[in-house]
Design a protein around this motif. Structure first.
Motif, PDB file in Angstrom:
ATOM      1  N   LEU A 100       0.876  -1.243   0.029  1.00 21.31           N
ATOM      2  CA  LEU A 100      -0.031  -0.042   0.028  1.00 21.31           C
ATOM      3  C   LEU A 100       0.861   1.277  -0.039  1.00 21.31           C
ATOM      4  N   THR A 101       0.566   2.281  -0.757  1.00 22.67           N
ATOM      5  CA  THR A 101       1.056   3.307  -0.710  1.00 22.67           C
ATOM      6  C   THR A 101       0.892   4.248   0.584  1.00 22.67           C
ATOM      7  N   VAL A 103      -0.544   7.086   0.935  1.00 21.69           N
ATOM      8  CA  VAL A 103      -2.301   7.567   0.946  1.00 21.69           C
ATOM      9  C   VAL A 103      -3.022   6.325   1.283  1.00 21.69           C
ATOM     10  N   ASP A 104      -2.700   5.329   0.635  1.00 22.23           N
ATOM     11  CA  ASP A 104      -3.621   4.021   0.901  1.00 22.23           C
ATOM     12  C   ASP A 104      -3.621   3.788   2.263  1.00 22.23           C
ATOM     13  N   ASP A 137       2.929  10.916  -1.648  1.00 16.99           N
ATOM     14  CA  ASP A 137       1.576  10.157  -1.452  1.00 16.99           C
ATOM     15  C   ASP A 137       1.663   8.886  -1.966  1.00 16.99           C
ATOM     16  N   ASP A 138       1.902   8.587  -3.314  1.00 22.52           N
ATOM     17  CA  ASP A 138       1.966   7.513  -3.974  1.00 22.52           C
ATOM     18  C   ASP A 138       3.267   6.670  -3.870  1.00 22.52           C
ATOM     19  N   PHE A 140       5.798   3.649  -1.701  1.00 21.01           N
ATOM     20  CA  PHE A 140       5.484   2.770  -0.725  1.00 21.01           C
ATOM     21  C   PHE A 140       6.223   2.928   0.476  1.00 21.01           C
TER      22      PHE A 140
ATOM     23  N   ILE B 301       7.881  -3.687  -3.949  1.00 19.64           N
ATOM     24  CA  ILE B 301       6.813  -3.290  -4.925  1.00 19.64           C
ATOM     25  C   ILE B 301       7.079  -1.910  -5.324  1.00 19.64           C
ATOM     26  N   ARG B 305       1.213   2.233  -8.505  1.00 22.67           N
ATOM     27  CA  ARG B 305       1.279   3.143  -7.515  1.00 22.67           C
ATOM     28  C   ARG B 305       0.215   4.203  -7.895  1.00 22.67           C
ATOM     29  N   ARG B 308      -5.505   3.824  -6.590  1.00 21.63           N
ATOM     30  CA  ARG B 308      -5.686   4.324  -5.126  1.00 21.63           C
ATOM     31  C   ARG B 308      -6.697   3.523  -4.427  1.00 21.63           C
ATOM     32  N   LEU B 309      -6.466   3.167  -3.057  1.00 25.49           N
ATOM     33  CA  LEU B 309      -7.462   2.500  -2.374  1.00 25.49           C
ATOM     34  C   LEU B 309      -8.776   3.144  -2.054  1.00 25.49           C
ATOM     35  N   ARG B 321      -8.185  -3.664  -0.176  1.00 21.82           N
ATOM     36  CA  ARG B 321      -6.737  -3.769   0.145  1.00 21.82           C
ATOM     37  C   ARG B 321      -6.158  -4.815  -0.405  1.00 21.82           C
ATOM     38  N   LEU B 324      -6.162  -4.619  -4.397  1.00 19.77           N
ATOM     39  CA  LEU B 324      -4.944  -3.943  -4.651  1.00 19.77           C
ATOM     40  C   LEU B 324      -3.927  -4.316  -4.550  1.00 19.77           C
ATOM     41  N   ARG B 328      -0.873  -5.138  -7.398  1.00 17.25           N
ATOM     42  CA  ARG B 328       0.498  -4.552  -7.302  1.00 17.25           C
ATOM     43  C   ARG B 328       1.460  -5.749  -7.272  1.00 17.25           C
TER      44      ARG B 328
END
Lengths: 220, 522
Positions: A100-101, A103-104, A137-138, A140, B301, B305, B308-309, B321, B324, B328
């Protein structure tokens, strides 16, 4: 499917005579700490004096060998979902989702606490922006520098609702400007009625934020 | 001190020296640093400290002499290095490889042949023979072999066949001897191992087919030859993948048959990384800390990117999640798909085809279980998070439930697809869907157990750690096999008993989630 209906605890933190001994080793001598809503208590002491142990006891992550710790009048026990709902803590490195990034992560936390989905993205980006990492934000988590990682951990901690915030040296690896940003976030939290208990080695941050300072006496 | 005879040295070993600047000085030749390449006088070697430095100007002519080639006795140098680093103990350790091969051979004889015979034992040999020679079965076999070779290539990125110990990499490889020679030993271990395992597998399968009267004795020779060839190919692909794990000029497929060149392409840093990975894997395996190995070995990973979640309700956002996460990590998605498709095909075949031997379900359960696991990264990440302050506003069971949703849905899709194929062929007993449902519950429970197995709390002995690891998979395979046997036998009373056991395993898994989540508070 959330945590269900849980009582909302006030931010009254009481630790009375809490100490921790494992086998023959004393990690924390019996210590008293109390904090009321709107206060910021700074724990001060040399390395190894037991500040983190005390924070873990207050957060209900560790059982004290002596004394009692309560949050809002309830025993501090992380297994109690009411306590869990009341306490946000940055104690060490939280494990993040490697897929997840940034922001995620914040959107995920916000959603699981029942945040309005329509504005979740905005809130998350605004918090990242406050901490000066909105441009990341994007990314990891493994793509961050150590300072950026600390800011991200703070964002994770402040992105969830809590009446008590426990912070273990939030100033770690941050430059002066970023420390001021963190001070501002902490001040906002206390001004909105939250309670903050934090271990801190920064005299300026302590002077700026501390309602009271508790000096932790090392076991030896 | 080793009692092994020290290898002969043409000249005394060099004394440790400090590198000197090579500024030409019009002075009489001083003793040159011993490790420098020296000109080759007939009775001198590179290690002769009395040999003048070729770059030092001749005091008579004031001109530097031309650097000349140096003769190294590579075998002698390697012999010395062996003796210095390992002594007698290292030689004995190498001999133990032969013993391991001997044990493997005996194991194949004692266990391999009976297992393969059991695999092909059936009440209807002719139908089974027809099914095994069908285009679908051959396609599945080819796909399995391809998947196996793909797995070897994948493994070679992290842990290739050539992994010398760290002291060898740091102390011996910098010496200017032929790298192909310096690394040849480890390659030979892997090559012989691959050849041996391939031949043994081919022999075992061929013999099993012959004993079950599904093929003639000639098949034994054919399968042994094919197994040997596949073993050789797999080992070379493994080396090729190791070479490709580090940037270099020569990384083409031709390295498959140019092994010395492939060995020369191995960079010291790459060997160090592979050696470190080996230590990480061994340490993690012995301490039961799989997370460290997983994080160390998984590729970071970097793509997807921009996706978006999407926020929403807690359960839904946790499910998204995982979706996603799979987007990825397409490698995890595809490996899960391959394993689940393979396992699902075998298990469905076992439950729907009367000619299929009961043990087919046992064989198919393992890839099915592993395929589900490849899709269940969210579940493992939840287990990784236990003991840290709560960040998510969901209970542990809600979170676990959300994290098994995606892998369960994907597994249902795959199994449903195979059931559809069976129905289209016209062979779908009424008991098959019920049995497959029990298998699905088992696979879910087994993966939850595996994710929340925590750390071993007993004395760390390798056998105990292996048993501790195997508990979830073993539970799935054992109970799943029981379900298959009872389904085929039509023992529905006993099947209902086993189905309760299956649900008991699910309850056990749920309790493990709770227990591990709060275990840290001590």
């Amino acid at each position: 499917m959330q945590m269900g209906a849980v009582a909302v605890l006030t931010g009254e933190v009481r630790a009375e005579g809490v100490g921790k001994t494992i086998d023959e080793t004393t990690l924390l001598l019996p210590t008293d700490v109390s904090a009321d809503p709107g206060e910021c208590i700074v724990l001060r002491g040399p390395n190894g004096s037991g500040k983190t142990t005390l924070l873990r006891i207050i957060g209900g992550l560790l059982v004290p060998s002596t004394g009692t710790a309560t949050i809002g009048g309830r025993e501090a026990d992380e297994r109690d979902r009411t306590v869990r709902a009341a306490v946000a803590a940055l104690l060490g490195a939280p494990t993040t989702y490697r897929d997840l990034t940034l922001v995620d992560h914040l959107v995920l936390i916000d959603s699981t606490w029942g945040g309005d989905p329509a504005t979740s993205d905005d809130r998350s980006l605004a918090l990242l922006d406050r901490l000066g990492i909105a441009h990341l934000d994007d990314r990891f988590p493994h793509e961050l520098s150590s300072g950026q990682e600390q800011l991200f951990r703070l964002a994770l901690t402040f992105s969830r609702p809590a009446s008590v915030v426990l912070l273990d040296e939030p100033e770690q690896r941050l430059d002066t400007g970023k420390r001021q940003v963190v001070a501002e976030l902490i001040r906002e939290r206390t001004e909105s009625g939250g309670t903050v208990v934090m271990a801190c080695h920064d005299p300026e941050l302590t002077a700026t934020l501390a309602t009271r300072v508790v000096d932790i006496v090392p076991a030896r | 001190m080793s009692k092994r005879k020290q290898p002969a040295r043409a000249k005394p070993a060099p004394e440790p020296t400090t590198a000197q600047p090579r500024t030409p000085q019009p002075m009489p030749a001083e003793p040159a640093p011993a490790e420098r390449p020296q000109s080759t006088a007939p009775d001198r070697t590179a290690y002769d400290p009395t040999t003048p430095d070729p770059t030092t100007p001749d005091p008579m002519t004031d001109e530097p002499t031309t650097p000349a080639e140096v003769d190294y006795d590579d075998h002698d140098l390697l012999g010395q290095a062996d003796w210095v680093i390992g002594g007698e103990a290292a030689r004995k350790a190498r001999q133990q490889g032969l013993y391991a091969g001997y044990v493997l051979f005996l194991g194949a004889l004692v266990y391999g042949l009976p297992i393969v015979q059991a695999v092909f034992r059936t009440s209807d040999a002719s139908s089974l023979g027809d099914q095994l020679s069908s285009p679908e079965a051959i396609a599945l076999l080819v796909a399995s072999v391809a998947a196996l070779l793909g797995a070897v290539v994948f493994a070679g990125r992290f842990r290739g066949p050539v992994v010398p110990p760290m002291p060898w990499i740091d102390l011996v490889l910098p010496v200017p001897l032929d790298r192909a020679l310096a690394l040849r030993r480890w390659w030979r271990y892997a090559a012989v191992g691959g050849l041996f395992i391939g031949a043994l597998s081919g022999l075992t399968i061929g013999a099993g087919l012959a004993f079950a009267h599904l093929a003639g004795p000639v098949t034994i020779i054919v399968t042994t030859a094919v197994g040997t060839a596949l073993g050789v190919l797999a080992t070379r692909l493994w080396l090729w993948s190791q070479v490709r794990s580090w940037p270099g000029p020569d990384r083409g497929l031709s390295l498959l048959w140019r092994v010395p060149d492939a060995l020369r392409e191995l960079h010291a840093e790459s060997l160090r990384a592979h050696s470190a990975n080996t230590s990480t894997m061994a340490g993690s395996a012995l301490t039961g800390n799989l997370r460290t190995a997983r994080l160390a070995l998984t590729r970071p990973i970097r793509h997807g990117r921009s996706a978006r979640l999407r926020p929403g309700r807690p359960f839904g956002v946790l499910v998204r999640r995982d979706v996603l996460g799979l987007r990825r990590t397409p490698g995890a998605f595809l490996s899960g798909l391959g394993l689940t498709a393979l396992g699902g095909a075998i298990v469905t075949w076992a439950f729907t085809q009367p000619a299929a031997p009961s043990i087919a379900a046992t064989i198919g359960l393992l890839p099915l279980y592993l395929g589900f696991g490849a899709w269940a990264e969210g579940l493992r990440l939840q287990a990784d998070n236990v003991g840290t302050p709560s960040l998510l506003g969901t209970s542990e069971l809600t979170e676990a439930g959300a994290h098994v949703t995606v892998p369960t849905a994907l597994t249902v899709l795959v199994l449903g697809g195979w059931v559809g194929v069976a129905a289209a062929i016209g062979s779908l007993p009424a008991s098959a869907p019920l049995s497959l449902w029990l298998v699905l519950v088992l696979v879910v429970a087994g993966n939850v157990l595996a994710a929340f197995r925590g750390s071993p709390t007993f004395m760390l002995r390798p056998q105990m750690v292996i048993a501790w690891y195997a508990v979830p998979a073993f539970t799935v395979v054992l109970l799943g096999s029981l379900v298959a046997v009872l389904t085929k036998a039509g023992s529905y009373t006993w099947l209902s008993v086993v189905s309760w056991l299956v649900y008991a395993v699910l309850a056990w898994a749920v309790s493990k989630v709770r227990r591990l989540t709060y275990l840290h508070r001590a």
